[in-house]
Design a protein around this motif. Sequence first.
Motif, short mmCIF file in Angstrom:
data_model
loop_
_atom_site.label_atom_id
_atom_site.label_comp_id
_atom_site.label_asym_id
_atom_site.label_seq_id
_atom_site.Cartn_x
_atom_site.Cartn_y
_atom_site.Cartn_z
N GLY A 1 13.76 0.58 4.36
CA GLY A 1 14.59 0.74 2.89
C GLY A 1 14.00 1.54 1.98
N TYR A 2 13.14 2.47 2.29
CA TYR A 2 12.53 3.40 1.37
C TYR A 2 12.78 4.76 1.79
CZ TYR A 2 8.94 2.85 4.92
OH TYR A 2 8.15 3.03 6.01
N GLU A 3 12.42 5.75 0.90
CA GLU A 3 12.64 7.27 1.29
C GLU A 3 11.32 7.86 1.12
OE1 GLU A 3 13.91 10.29 2.83
OE2 GLU A 3 15.52 8.77 2.23
N LEU A 4 10.64 8.06 2.51
CA LEU A 4 9.44 8.62 2.48
C LEU A 4 9.15 10.17 1.89
CD1 LEU A 4 6.42 8.10 3.36
CD2 LEU A 4 7.01 9.37 5.71
N SER A 5 10.12 10.78 1.81
CA SER A 5 10.02 12.13 1.32
C SER A 5 9.89 12.30 -0.14
CB SER A 5 11.29 12.94 1.87
OG SER A 5 12.60 12.35 1.41
N ALA A 6 10.46 11.04 -0.76
CA ALA A 6 10.47 11.01 -2.21
C ALA A 6 9.07 10.45 -2.63
CB ALA A 6 11.72 10.19 -2.81
N VAL A 7 8.13 9.91 -1.69
CA VAL A 7 7.07 9.42 -2.09
C VAL A 7 6.02 10.21 -2.58
CG1 VAL A 7 5.16 7.86 -1.48
CG2 VAL A 7 7.55 7.19 -0.80
N ASP A 8 5.30 10.41 -3.52
CA ASP A 8 4.20 11.14 -3.98
C ASP A 8 2.78 10.30 -3.44
OD1 ASP A 8 1.77 11.92 -5.72
OD2 ASP A 8 3.04 13.19 -6.68
N ALA A 9 2.02 10.85 -2.51
CA ALA A 9 1.10 10.07 -1.94
C ALA A 9 0.02 9.67 -2.89
CB ALA A 9 0.54 10.98 -0.81
N ASP A 10 -0.16 10.62 -4.07
CA ASP A 10 -1.51 10.58 -5.11
C ASP A 10 -0.92 9.49 -5.82
OD1 ASP A 10 -3.07 12.64 -4.03
OD2 ASP A 10 -2.17 14.07 -5.24
N LYS A 11 0.37 9.51 -6.37
CA LYS A 11 0.82 8.36 -7.07
C LYS A 11 0.78 6.86 -6.48
CE LYS A 11 3.55 6.20 -10.21
NZ LYS A 11 2.93 5.93 -11.66
N LEU A 12 1.18 7.02 -5.27
CA LEU A 12 0.93 5.81 -4.33
C LEU A 12 -0.27 5.20 -4.18
CD1 LEU A 12 2.42 3.92 -2.20
CD2 LEU A 12 1.73 5.62 -0.54
N ASN A 13 -1.23 6.18 -3.97
CA ASN A 13 -2.56 5.82 -3.73
C ASN A 13 -3.01 5.16 -5.03
OD1 ASN A 13 -2.73 6.25 -0.96
ND2 ASN A 13 -3.42 8.54 -1.38
N GLY A 14 -2.75 5.70 -6.17
CA GLY A 14 -3.10 5.11 -7.42
C GLY A 14 -2.76 3.91 -7.80
N VAL A 15 -1.48 3.56 -7.53
CA VAL A 15 -0.99 2.09 -7.63
C VAL A 15 -1.38 1.23 -6.71
CG1 VAL A 15 1.20 0.89 -7.64
CG2 VAL A 15 1.41 3.29 -8.67
N TYR A 16 -1.66 1.66 -5.56
CA TYR A 16 -2.31 0.94 -4.55
C TYR A 16 -3.75 0.58 -5.03
CZ TYR A 16 -4.15 -0.87 0.01
OH TYR A 16 -4.62 -1.39 0.81
N GLU A 17 -4.41 1.34 -5.20
CA GLU A 17 -6.02 1.12 -5.69
C GLU A 17 -6.19 0.13 -7.02
OE1 GLU A 17 -8.50 1.81 -4.01
OE2 GLU A 17 -7.68 2.62 -2.59
N GLU A 18 -5.15 0.20 -7.89
CA GLU A 18 -5.15 -0.63 -8.97
C GLU A 18 -4.74 -2.02 -8.53
OE1 GLU A 18 -3.08 -1.02 -13.36
OE2 GLU A 18 -2.52 0.62 -12.09
N ALA A 19 -3.82 -2.17 -7.60
CA ALA A 19 -3.27 -3.49 -7.31
C ALA A 19 -4.32 -4.20 -6.23
CB ALA A 19 -2.04 -3.23 -6.48
N LEU A 20 -5.18 -3.35 -5.61
CA LEU A 20 -6.26 -3.89 -4.86
C LEU A 20 -7.33 -4.70 -5.83
CD1 LEU A 20 -7.17 -1.62 -1.75
CD2 LEU A 20 -6.04 -3.92 -1.88
N ARG A 21 -7.78 -3.77 -6.83
CA ARG A 21 -8.62 -4.30 -7.93
C ARG A 21 -7.90 -5.61 -8.52
NH1 ARG A 21 -9.07 1.22 -8.87
NH2 ARG A 21 -7.63 1.16 -10.64
N ASN A 22 -6.72 -5.67 -8.69
CA ASN A 22 -6.34 -6.80 -9.30
C ASN A 22 -5.84 -8.02 -8.51
OD1 ASN A 22 -6.42 -5.51 -11.71
ND2 ASN A 22 -4.45 -4.71 -11.58
N GLY A 23 -6.20 -7.87 -6.99
CA GLY A 23 -5.95 -8.55 -6.14
C GLY A 23 -4.27 -8.75 -6.04
N GLU A 24 -3.64 -7.74 -5.98
CA GLU A 24 -2.34 -7.77 -5.96
C GLU A 24 -1.64 -7.21 -4.74
OE1 GLU A 24 -0.94 -6.20 -9.52
OE2 GLU A 24 -1.42 -7.98 -10.62
N ALA A 25 -2.42 -7.00 -3.63
CA ALA A 25 -2.05 -6.18 -2.45
C ALA A 25 -3.20 -6.66 -1.21
CB ALA A 25 -2.04 -4.59 -2.76
#
Length: 438
Positions: A206-230
Amino acid sequence: MSGGLDRGRPATIPMPEEYEIHGEYDVMVFGGGSAGCTAAIQAARAGRLTALVEKNGILGGTTTVASVNFPGLFHAWGKQVIRGIGWEMIERTAALGGAALPDFSVIPQKHWMHQISVNRFIYSAVLDRLCLEAGVSLRLHEMPAAVRKGVNGTYVALVGKSGLAWYKANKLIDATGDADVAGMMGYARKKGEHLQPGTLINDIGGYELSAVDADKLNGVYEEALRNGEAVHSRNGIYQDLKSGRINMHVQDIDGSGSETRTLAEIKARRQLLDTVTMLRRVPGCETVEVRYFANECGIRETWRIDGEAEVDEQSYVSGYVWPDAICYSFYPIDLHHHSGFHIEQKMIEPGIVPTLPYRALIPKGSDDLLVAGRCVSGDRMANSAFRVQASCMATGQAAGMAAAIAVERNCSVRDVPMALLREQLERFGAIVPKLATI
C-alpha cells in the motif's frame, strides 16, 4: 530474563490413580512441528500405537503458525544428507504444487539458497495425511498439564476443550521446542541468561517506494527508535520497504513459559503496529498497511535439556562423528544477538557435515522420555545451528524409531541398541552417518 540450570517444576495435580484413564498408547509425542510429526509418523510406521499432541489446530509448528515456511537444509556440498520422513513431507508437498525444489547438485553461494519455500496450507494438509495414513492418533487443541511416573507406566494429564483427562503411555517424546515435558518430569534444562530475539513474519503493502526519500525515512525511523516507537529492523527500514516485509528483531523476550510468551506475542504485534504507524508519517508511505502477519512470533531459543551427551560448538563445526551418531545436521552457527542487529555466523568448512548423537536426545537419567528438535542437548552456539527444521526432522525420526524399539524390547531408552537403531532408521529411508573404523 534469567538463565542457568532448571530442574523442572512438576505440576501439583493429584496422582492419576484417583481418576479414570481415558486411553493408553505405546508412544506419546508432544508438539506437532518438524520434529514431532516425523517422530509420530516413524513410531506409528514401526507398529507402535502412537498419539501426537499439539496445542494448535494445525500441524507444522513454526513452519505454519509462525510462517517460517522455508525448511532446510537437506543437502550439503552437492549431496543429500537428510532424507527419510522429513524429506517425504517435502516431496509430497512439491508433488501437490506446494514447493519448487532447487537444483541441489549446484553448491549455492549462500547456504539459505537451498532452503525450500513451501505453501503452508498444502504442507499442513500433507502432514495431516501422512500422520493419518501411518495410524497416528491426532490430538489437536490439547496440551500436557502433568506427567507422573506410576508403578505400571507413565501417566499424562492432557488438558483441552473438554477439560483435563489422564492417559497412560509407555514412552514419551518431547518435541515442544521448549523442553516442556522434560521440565514437567523434573529433568534438568539449560537456558542462557540472554535469549535470542524473536521475529513476527509479516507482509506489508500500500505504499509507493519511488516516492520515498531514503534519508527522510531513516531520520523518522531513528527518532522513532529512540522514542521506543518502532521495532529494530534487521536489514534497514528502506530495504524492508523494498522487500515488502518488516524484518523484525523483537528483543528482550522469553518464549519458555505461557506468561512470558504472552508478553512476547503482545510486544511483537505492538512493535509491528508502531512501525507501520511511524511509516505513515513518511511521504510515499501514507497508506502503508500490514497485509499479512503470522499467528505466532517465531521464537529462536528457550530451554535445552541437560542430556546424556552435549553437542558443543567445536564438535559441530569440526564434523566430529559421534560414536552414537544417528543423523547429520547442516546449517552454519547462526546466533542472533539479544541486542542490536548483529548475527554471529560461522560457516561450515567445505566438505564438513556435522553429526548429532543419540545421547543428546536423552535427558540425563531418563528411561522413558526422549526429546527431539530444538531442545536437544547442545551449547548455545551449536543449538543456533541445529535448531533448523531439517535437522529437527532428522532428530524426530531418530526419536520415534528409538521409542518404538524401546517399547518392543521393554527397555529404557538409554538401552536401545545403537546398531539396531541405525539399521532401522536406514530401513525407513533416513541417512545415517557412517561411523569411523579403527
